[in-house]
Design an enzyme around this catalytic site. Structure first.
Site, mmCIF file in Angstrom:
data_model
loop_
_atom_site.group_PDB
_atom_site.id
_atom_site.type_symbol
_atom_site.label_atom_id
_atom_site.label_comp_id
_atom_site.label_asym_id
_atom_site.label_seq_id
_atom_site.Cartn_x
_atom_site.Cartn_y
_atom_site.Cartn_z
ATOM 1 N N ASP A 12 -3.234 1.579 4.725
ATOM 2 C CA ASP A 12 -3.294 1.936 3.618
ATOM 3 C C ASP A 12 -1.791 2.123 3.380
ATOM 4 O O ASP A 12 -1.463 3.518 3.586
ATOM 5 C CB ASP A 12 -4.602 2.836 2.610
ATOM 6 C CG ASP A 12 -3.269 2.372 1.357
ATOM 7 O OD1 ASP A 12 -3.359 1.608 0.587
ATOM 8 O OD2 ASP A 12 -3.693 4.213 0.652
ATOM 9 N N GLU A 72 -2.809 -3.558 3.515
ATOM 10 C CA GLU A 72 -3.065 -3.593 2.511
ATOM 11 C C GLU A 72 -1.457 -3.234 2.001
ATOM 12 O O GLU A 72 -0.186 -3.152 2.068
ATOM 13 C CB GLU A 72 -3.752 -2.516 1.425
ATOM 14 C CG GLU A 72 -3.614 -2.804 -0.221
ATOM 15 C CD GLU A 72 -4.494 -1.466 -1.316
ATOM 16 O OE1 GLU A 72 -3.084 -1.226 -1.689
ATOM 17 O OE2 GLU A 72 -5.158 -1.178 -0.274
ATOM 18 N N ASP A 147 -7.006 8.263 0.300
ATOM 19 C CA ASP A 147 -6.320 7.247 1.072
ATOM 20 C C ASP A 147 -6.492 7.004 2.713
ATOM 21 O O ASP A 147 -6.806 5.857 3.313
ATOM 22 C CB ASP A 147 -4.893 8.143 1.248
ATOM 23 C CG ASP A 147 -4.201 8.283 0.239
ATOM 24 O OD1 ASP A 147 -3.247 7.293 -0.348
ATOM 25 O OD2 ASP A 147 -3.981 9.090 -0.276
#
Length: 189
Positions: A12, A72, A147
């Site tokens: 992420d 992502e 996260d």
């Protein structure tokens, strides 16, 4: 013959906190190896942050030896400067994987949430809760920084996209959590 094994690294991207998760897959069974965050808030210089991202992602790759990376994609609702910085952070993480010949797949945030919870608009807390149940992660291993679970969610999404019954059969994608449970009763208790 032993079942096929692979390690999926999920990332992420972020310029303050970058989340990651490592998923060990044996056959069609995923297991959490590690998850965490790369803390970047103490670095005032953006270029130093980028170097730190490269160094830490490379270190994680060397430690866990992932076969694939799922990352992502940047969310487009932020301002232009934030998007530029986030894109650079993502690019540096991708460059670290490419430097080690690790294939990368990028997933939109909504696609990851849909894969994990059945709802593309799910909250970070809902994603974390579903991951905890699905992977049977003890409470003490859950981190307060979302996260980390977002990085893990990218890895689990990639696992679903490449290992699930629909990926093997070429059938339709799973539409929601209930559909997933019905198609995979052995995965949920």
């Amino acid at each position: 013959m032993s079942p096929k094994e692979r390690i999926i690294m999920g990332v992420d991207p972020g310029t303050i906190l970058m989340g990651y998760g490592m998923l060990h897959v044996v056959g069609n069974t995923p297991r959490l190896m590690a998850m965490g965050v790369i803390r970047l808030e103490k670095f005032d210089n953006h270029y130093i942050r980028l170097k730190r991202i490269f160094d830490r992602i490379t270190g994680l790759i060397d430690e866990f030896l992932p076969d694939e990376m799922a990352i992502e994609a940047p969310f487009f609702g932020k301002n232009v400067q934030s998007m530029l910085k986030l894109g650079r952070a993502q690019g540096v993480a991708m460059a670290a994987a490419l430097a080690r010949d690790i294939p990368i797949t990028e997933y939109a945030p909504m696609r990851i949430k849909q894969a994990i919870t059945g709802n593309g608009n799910a909250s970070k807390e809902q994603v974390a809760g579903m991951l905890q149940r699905y992977l049977r992660i003890p409470d003490e291993q859950m981190l307060p920084e979302m996260d980390a679970t977002d990085g893990l969610a990218a890895a689990v999404c990639h696992f679903f996209q490449t290992s699930g019954p629909m990926a093997r059969s070429g059938g339709s994608a799973v539409k929601n959590w209930k559909d997933f449970v019905n198609r995979n009763p052995d995965k949920v208790r």
